[in-house]
Design an enzyme around this catalytic site. Structure first.
Site: not given
Ligand SMILES: NC(=O)c1ccc[n+]([C@@H]2O[C@H](COP(=O)([O-])OP(=O)(O)OC[C@H]3O[C@@H](n4cnc5c(N)ncnc54)[C@H](O)[C@@H]3O)[C@@H](O)[C@H]2O)c1
Ligand SMILES: [Zn+2]
Length: 376
Positions: A129, A151, A193, A235, A245, A257, A261, A264, A268, A280
């Protein structure tokens, strides 16, 4: 730049609560993180979650530092990529934590990009939990965006992030030096971003990245540290004021919040349409160009923003070929965005660089504007 601390003040909580985002520009961040964990959560079990790439590149030095600080971390590693964000993986992780004897006092440490952060954060929200977790983001996107704000989510076959929870971390430790191993395309995608945060809330940040676009593109770590710190401050302020949000989507309002977007709605739709070919951030870059065009058509914001933004995105190595990509299916997808109310779409625009404003726009009008050519 020295170690920077940014407070996320959750103003809507009663009593209000806050946590710190540490932006650490120097080598040896893992030891300072382990020391902070020792102060905040002494003598607990640590469940370190990472993916296979970060496991090979960075997990060893973090594990060593945690051991040196007296912890015996349990390491769990998921496959690289978005597919790890699934309920099946959540179940596997929670089972492995039970088998390893973790309890309510244990702390999860997510070491990786947004995938590991979203997945590990949700597991922490659900396990017994809800237990504490620490975000250690290692991609630029996760340092400037996903690690801050609480999030957490996984995907369903029907769409992304459909099952999740708001669960704020104990603290966030952005180790900027980890970005040195990030592939250029991932880094550049994350810069979109940063541009967004400047546009919606921090003109100085926008001017800084505009002035030093080539260095940002090349991955100058001192510059990235500054961009990460300023982005996190934006942020933090936005999510602090509207954690879940819930700000009403009213015409002319600031959007709370939801203003995160910016770019976006169209972004998206382009990302989905590209079926994985656009990262993205690349899709968001194009979406911001589209938003600049809409703003110009409504006489909002400064004249010439679309051209100025296009120039910046080009210098950063982000795509700008919006017109070629804005087909009928993209527009239809965008009009079915979840921020829709009846015939109107809640669309984030800029009243100027550094200030966002929400507008409820008629769908047909929006489509017509977007199909018009560049605003100059
Ligand atoms: N929670 C939120 O508020 C929020 C906001 C935006 C995006 N997201 C989510 O984030 C995700 C995308 O995140 P991302 O772009 O970091 O993708 P990811 O976590 O897949 O990382 C991208 C790639 O980089 C590699 N990597 C990570 N750190 C590294 C480093 N230091 N050196 C070399 N390679 C490295 C990873 O192994 C992966 O292959 C999506 O699922 C999206 O929905 C969440
Ligand atoms: Zn984004």
């Amino acid at each position: 730049m020295a170690l920077t601390r940014i407070a996320v003040e959750l103003a809507t909580r009663r009593p209000s609560r806050s946590y710190t985002v540490f932006v650490d520009p120097d080598a040896g961040a893992e030891s300072r993180l382990a020391a902070e964990l020792g102060r905040r959560a002494p003598n607990v079990r640590i469940a370190l979650l990472t993916d296979t790439r970060v496991d090979a590149l960075h997990r060893p030095r973090f594990e060593r530092a945690l051991r040196a600080a007296g912890f015996s971390p349990l390491v769990k590693c998921v496959a690289v990529g978005e597919a790890a964000k699934s309920l099946g993986v959540v179940e596997q992780i929670c089972e492995s934590w039970i088998d390893a004897g973790l309890d309510r006092s244990s702390v999860v440490l997510t070491l990786g990009g947004g995938v590991v952060g979203d997945l590990g954060g949700l597991c922490a929200a659900l396990f017994m939990r809800g237990i504490r977790y620490v975000q250690v983001p290692t991609t630029l996107l996760s340092q400037v965006d996903s690690s801050v704000g609480g999030k957490t989510a996984v995907n369903l076959p029907q769409g992304k992030n459909l099952v999740g929870a708001f669960h704020q971390p104990l603290f966030v430790w952005a180790d900027v030096s980890a970005l040195a191993t990030l592939p250029a395309r991932e880094r550049i995608s994350g810069l979109a971003e940063v541009v967004k945060h400047g546009l919606i809330a921090d003109e100085e940040l926008f001017l800084l990245i505009e002035e030093r676009a080539e260095a940002a593109r090349a991955g100058d770590l001192a510059l990235l540290a500054e961009l990460v710190a300023r982005s996190c401050a934006v942020k933090a302020a936005v999510v602090g004021a509207d954690e879940e949000e819930r700000s009403p989507l009213v015409d002319g309002g600031d959007g709370g919040r939801a203003k995160l977007n910016y770019g976006h709605t169209i972004g998206h739709a382009l990302e989905l349409e590209s079926a994985g070919r656009l990262r993205h951030g690349e899709a968001v870059a194009l979406g911001m160009l589209a938003a600049a065009r809409v703003g110009a058509a409504l006489g909002l914001g400064e004249a010439g923003l679309e051209g100025r933004l296009e120039n910046l995105l080009n210098r950063l190595g982000l795509p700008t070929d919006l017109d070629r990509r804005l087909g009928r299916t993209v527009l239809e997808r965008a009009m079915h965005d979840k921020k829709r109310t009846g015939q109107k779409v809640a669309f984030v625009l800029l009243s100027r660089i550094g200030a966002a404003e929400l507008r409820l726009l008629d769908r047909d009008h929006l489509t017509a504007v977007l199909q018009g050519s560049k605003s100059g």
